[in-house]
Design a protein around this motif. Structure first.
Motif, PDB file in Angstrom:
ATOM      1  N   ASP A 196       0.828  -1.201   0.000  1.00 23.91           N
ATOM      2  CA  ASP A 196       0.000   0.000   0.000  1.00 23.91           C
ATOM      3  C   ASP A 196       0.866   1.256   0.000  1.00 23.91           C
ATOM      4  O   ASP A 196       0.584   2.228  -0.712  1.00 23.91           O
ATOM      5  N   LEU A 197       1.905   1.250   0.820  1.00 28.97           N
ATOM      6  CA  LEU A 197       2.768   2.426   0.933  1.00 28.97           C
ATOM      7  C   LEU A 197       3.557   2.664  -0.357  1.00 28.97           C
ATOM      8  O   LEU A 197       3.709   3.810  -0.793  1.00 28.97           O
ATOM      9  N   ARG A 198       4.035   1.585  -0.968  1.00 28.13           N
ATOM     10  CA  ARG A 198       4.773   1.748  -2.230  1.00 28.13           C
ATOM     11  C   ARG A 198       3.846   2.279  -3.322  1.00 28.13           C
ATOM     12  O   ARG A 198       4.236   3.133  -4.128  1.00 28.13           O
ATOM     13  N   ASP A 199       2.623   1.786  -3.338  1.00 30.96           N
ATOM     14  CA  ASP A 199       1.654   2.270  -4.311  1.00 30.96           C
ATOM     15  C   ASP A 199       1.369   3.759  -4.096  1.00 30.96           C
ATOM     16  O   ASP A 199       1.319   4.531  -5.057  1.00 30.96           O
ATOM     17  N   TYR A 200       1.211   4.153  -2.834  1.00 27.87           N
ATOM     18  CA  TYR A 200       0.957   5.566  -2.536  1.00 27.87           C
ATOM     19  C   TYR A 200       2.156   6.424  -2.954  1.00 27.87           C
ATOM     20  O   TYR A 200       1.989   7.514  -3.520  1.00 27.87           O
ATOM     21  N   LEU A 201       3.355   5.945  -2.683  1.00 26.80           N
ATOM     22  CA  LEU A 201       4.558   6.684  -3.046  1.00 26.80           C
ATOM     23  C   LEU A 201       4.627   6.927  -4.544  1.00 26.80           C
ATOM     24  O   LEU A 201       4.921   8.046  -4.995  1.00 26.80           O
ATOM     25  N   HIS A 202       4.304   5.913  -5.349  1.00 30.02           N
ATOM     26  CA  HIS A 202       4.377   6.066  -6.803  1.00 30.02           C
ATOM     27  C   HIS A 202       3.231   6.920  -7.332  1.00 30.02           C
ATOM     28  O   HIS A 202       3.416   7.672  -8.301  1.00 30.02           O
ATOM     29  N   ARG A 203       2.065   6.835  -6.714  1.00 32.62           N
ATOM     30  CA  ARG A 203       0.932   7.660  -7.172  1.00 32.62           C
ATOM     31  C   ARG A 203       1.110   9.129  -6.808  1.00 32.62           C
ATOM     32  O   ARG A 203       0.468   9.992  -7.405  1.00 32.62           O
ATOM     33  N   HIS A 204       1.966   9.414  -5.837  1.00 34.96           N
ATOM     34  CA  HIS A 204       2.207  10.795  -5.414  1.00 34.96           C
ATOM     35  C   HIS A 204       3.686  11.129  -5.572  1.00 34.96           C
ATOM     36  O   HIS A 204       4.262  11.822  -4.737  1.00 34.96           O
ATOM     37  N   ARG A 205       4.259  10.667  -6.667  1.00 36.82           N
ATOM     38  CA  ARG A 205       5.686  10.877  -6.872  1.00 36.82           C
ATOM     39  C   ARG A 205       6.031  12.357  -6.939  1.00 36.82           C
ATOM     40  O   ARG A 205       7.142  12.765  -6.579  1.00 36.82           O
ATOM     41  N   ASP A 206       5.108  13.202  -7.398  1.00 36.27           N
ATOM     42  CA  ASP A 206       5.396  14.632  -7.465  1.00 36.27           C
ATOM     43  C   ASP A 206       5.650  15.223  -6.079  1.00 36.27           C
ATOM     44  O   ASP A 206       6.343  16.236  -5.948  1.00 36.27           O
ATOM     45  N   ARG A 207       5.089  14.598  -5.046  1.00 38.34           N
ATOM     46  CA  ARG A 207       5.255  15.084  -3.684  1.00 38.34           C
ATOM     47  C   ARG A 207       6.574  14.623  -3.065  1.00 38.34           C
ATOM     48  O   ARG A 207       7.146  15.314  -2.215  1.00 38.34           O
ATOM     49  N   PHE A 208       7.062  13.462  -3.501  1.00 37.14           N
ATOM     50  CA  PHE A 208       8.233  12.872  -2.848  1.00 37.14           C
ATOM     51  C   PHE A 208       9.473  12.838  -3.739  1.00 37.14           C
ATOM     52  O   PHE A 208      10.567  12.585  -3.241  1.00 37.14           O
ATOM     53  N   GLU A 209       9.308  13.094  -5.011  1.00 40.61           N
ATOM     54  CA  GLU A 209      10.415  12.949  -5.945  1.00 40.61           C
ATOM     55  C   GLU A 209      11.557  13.903  -5.603  1.00 40.61           C
ATOM     56  O   GLU A 209      11.347  15.088  -5.361  1.00 40.61           O
ATOM     57  N   GLN A 210      12.758  13.366  -5.583  1.00 44.13           N
ATOM     58  CA  GLN A 210      13.947  14.179  -5.375  1.00 44.13           C
ATOM     59  C   GLN A 210      14.371  14.791  -6.705  1.00 44.13           C
ATOM     60  O   GLN A 210      14.369  14.110  -7.724  1.00 44.13           O
ATOM     61  N   PRO A 211      14.730  16.061  -6.734  1.00 42.25           N
ATOM     62  CA  PRO A 211      15.031  16.716  -8.013  1.00 42.25           C
ATOM     63  C   PRO A 211      16.348  16.247  -8.608  1.00 42.25           C
ATOM     64  O   PRO A 211      17.184  15.624  -7.930  1.00 42.25           O
ATOM     65  N   ALA A 212      16.543  16.567  -9.883  1.00 39.26           N
ATOM     66  CA  ALA A 212      17.836  16.310 -10.522  1.00 39.26           C
ATOM     67  C   ALA A 212      18.923  17.076  -9.771  1.00 39.26           C
ATOM     68  O   ALA A 212      18.696  18.180  -9.268  1.00 39.26           O
ATOM     69  N   GLU A 213      20.110  16.460  -9.684  1.00 38.02           N
ATOM     70  CA  GLU A 213      21.219  17.083  -8.960  1.00 38.02           C
ATOM     71  C   GLU A 213      22.486  17.037  -9.806  1.00 38.02           C
ATOM     72  O   GLU A 213      22.658  16.156 -10.658  1.00 38.02           O
ATOM     73  N   LEU A 214      23.351  17.990  -9.520  1.00 39.37           N
ATOM     74  CA  LEU A 214      24.570  18.148 -10.292  1.00 39.37           C
ATOM     75  C   LEU A 214      25.754  18.254  -9.338  1.00 39.37           C
ATOM     76  O   LEU A 214      25.692  18.951  -8.323  1.00 39.37           O
ATOM     77  N   THR A 215      26.828  17.528  -9.665  1.00 41.10           N
ATOM     78  CA  THR A 215      28.100  17.707  -8.972  1.00 41.10           C
ATOM     79  C   THR A 215      29.109  18.195 -10.000  1.00 41.10           C
ATOM     80  O   THR A 215      29.266  17.578 -11.061  1.00 41.10           O
ATOM     81  N   PHE A 216      29.755  19.318  -9.713  1.00 43.43           N
ATOM     82  CA  PHE A 216      30.702  19.869 -10.681  1.00 43.43           C
ATOM     83  C   PHE A 216      31.856  20.572  -9.966  1.00 43.43           C
ATOM     84  O   PHE A 216      31.759  20.972  -8.803  1.00 43.43           O
ATOM     85  N   SER A 217      32.954  20.703 -10.704  1.00 45.34           N
ATOM     86  CA  SER A 217      34.079  21.528 -10.270  1.00 45.34           C
ATOM     87  C   SER A 217      34.154  22.739 -11.183  1.00 45.34           C
ATOM     88  O   SER A 217      33.659  22.708 -12.320  1.00 45.34           O
ATOM     89  N   HIS A 218      34.795  23.802 -10.701  1.00 45.27           N
ATOM     90  CA  HIS A 218      34.856  25.007 -11.531  1.00 45.27           C
ATOM     91  C   HIS A 218      36.114  25.801 -11.227  1.00 45.27           C
ATOM     92  O   HIS A 218      36.646  25.776 -10.104  1.00 45.27           O
ATOM     93  N   ILE A 219      36.572  26.458 -12.268  1.00 48.42           N
ATOM     94  CA  ILE A 219      37.650  27.427 -12.117  1.00 48.42           C
ATOM     95  C   ILE A 219      36.997  28.798 -12.064  1.00 48.42           C
ATOM     96  O   ILE A 219      36.255  29.184 -12.977  1.00 48.42           O
ATOM     97  N   PHE A 220      37.272  29.516 -11.011  1.00 45.07           N
ATOM     98  CA  PHE A 220      36.631  30.810 -10.782  1.00 45.07           C
ATOM     99  C   PHE A 220      37.593  31.940 -11.131  1.00 45.07           C
ATOM    100  O   PHE A 220      38.767  31.929 -10.713  1.00 45.07           O
ATOM    101  N   LEU A 221      37.088  32.894 -11.903  1.00 44.07           N
ATOM    102  CA  LEU A 221      37.851  34.094 -12.237  1.00 44.07           C
ATOM    103  C   LEU A 221      37.060  35.286 -11.692  1.00 44.07           C
ATOM    104  O   LEU A 221      35.942  35.575 -12.156  1.00 44.07           O
ATOM    105  N   SER A 222      37.629  35.953 -10.693  1.00 46.42           N
ATOM    106  CA  SER A 222      36.906  37.027 -10.018  1.00 46.42           C
ATOM    107  C   SER A 222      37.022  38.345 -10.773  1.00 46.42           C
ATOM    108  O   SER A 222      38.035  38.616 -11.449  1.00 46.42           O
ATOM    109  N   LYS A 223      36.003  39.172 -10.623  1.00 46.21           N
ATOM    110  CA  LYS A 223      36.019  40.493 -11.236  1.00 46.21           C
ATOM    111  C   LYS A 223      37.123  41.360 -10.657  1.00 46.21           C
ATOM    112  O   LYS A 223      37.805  42.101 -11.365  1.00 46.21           O
TER     113      LYS A 223
END
Length: 338
Positions: free
Chosen positions: A162-189
């Motif tokens: 029942d709980l798994r079914d509820y989780l999938h039917r309300h995925r918009d409420r529980f879904e974790q967003p896309a995530e990004l891991t990155f490195s960067h070279i910063f050049l300051s003004k």
């Protein structure tokens, strides 16, 4: 306390009465119990005067008269509240209720000119005077009746399925967003001034031509408060730190290559995306409590709706002197807005 009345406060009696209330409510939705004809109960009448009052109250609150749909919802809500109140009275849900009792005592002490009387005496006199027909008490009893209708003593416990079914039917409420891991070279003004864009392009050309290892390339960066690696940031979180334009551009990048210079409020960034995860549902174990609460509430809401449907069938409902099918619609539970 009057000894003959002491038994009225006994916990066993209260337990029995609660059971009777639940049993009585269960009859409302039990398919095996024949419908009780509406004629056996007083009709619920919503008069033209009351409808006009609803319209006036709505206009005063929202600054405009209700639309036909909003008025129908107001009427449906008024009908449902009357049904809840009447059934609560029939099931004696006000019996020895501490909140109801306190309200009656307060009212009697406000109008009585005989001090020193016991709470029991005040409550009995309040009932005799009809002071229990009170807007505060009505609201208390309606809420208790909703709670009774929302319960199903025969319902089986929620299972993991029942709980798994509820989780999938309300995925918009529980879904974790896309995530990004990155490195960067910063050049300051401040460090590069007018040469900022030219220095960024020159550095990008060198990075791509030499296939410079990431660990070496990051040594070319100006100091940056958040560091050179940004780990597991959602687009919203990245927007909060770097601005909307930067976040949108970075989230279009794919792993494995240096980006063109991307501007932020701090300066320019050459970005190397290391990992990009798609939106995903969390493991059930990590959101078990929230999912269980949501599933239980959904079950209770469905049970309440079923109980209200059964209640409406037991009454004749008259709207301004005529039966109005629109009044049998489910009343809104949230504030009406124009």
């Amino acid at each position: 306390m009057n000894k003959p009345l002491r038994w009225l406060r006994h916990p066993v009696l209260h337990f029995v009465l609660i059971g009777v209330a639940l049993y009585g409510a269960s009859l409302l939705w039990s398919p095996s119990v024949p419908e009780q004809p509406p004629a056996q109960r007083e009709p619920v009448v919503i008069s033209a005067a009351r409808i006009e009052t609803m319209q006036a109250d709505f206009t005063q609150r929202w600054g405009t008269r209700p639309t036909p749909e909003q008025l129908s919802a107001l009427i449906a809500q008024a009908v449902d509240e009357e049904l809840l109140y009447r059934e609560a009275r029939l099931l004696a849900l006000d019996f020895e209720d501490s909140s109801v009792r306190r309200r009656l005592v307060e009212k009697m002490r406000a109008v009585s000119d005989r001090p020193g009387r016991s709470p029991d005496e005040l409550v009995r006199e309040a009932h005799a005077l009809g002071l229990d027909d009170d807007i505060v008490i009505r609201r208390l009893l309606m809420e208790k009746m909703r709670l009774v209708l929302a319960q199903d003593p025969m319902a089986p416990p929620l299972t993991e399925t029942d709980l798994r079914d509820y989780l999938h039917r309300h995925r918009d409420r529980f879904e974790q967003p896309a995530e990004l891991t990155f490195s960067h070279i910063f050049l300051s003004k401040s460090a590069h001034g007018a040469d900022l864009e030219g220095d960024a392009q020159t550095m990008l050309t060198q990075l791509r031509a030499r296939s410079t290892p990431l660990s070496v390339a990051l040594e070319w960066s100006d100091p940056f408060l958040l560091g050179q690696q940004i780990r597991a940031y959602s687009q919203n979180r990245l927007t909060a730190r770097f601005g909307k334009s930067f976040a949108e551009q970075v989230f279009t990048l794919q792993p494995g290559n240096w980006s063109p210079p991307i501007a932020s409020p701090y300066g320019l960034h050459l970005v190397w995306v290391e990992e990009k995860t798609a939106p995903r549902l969390p493991d059930l174990a990590t959101v078990w409590r929230q999912v269980a609460e949501g599933a239980q509430k959904a079950r209770a809401d469905a049970q309440l709706a079923q109980g209200m449907t059964a209640l409406r069938k037991r009454y004749e409902i008259r709207i301004d002197g005529r039966t109005d099918p629109s009044a049998r619609a489910t009343a809104l539970t949230s504030p009406l807005r124009p």
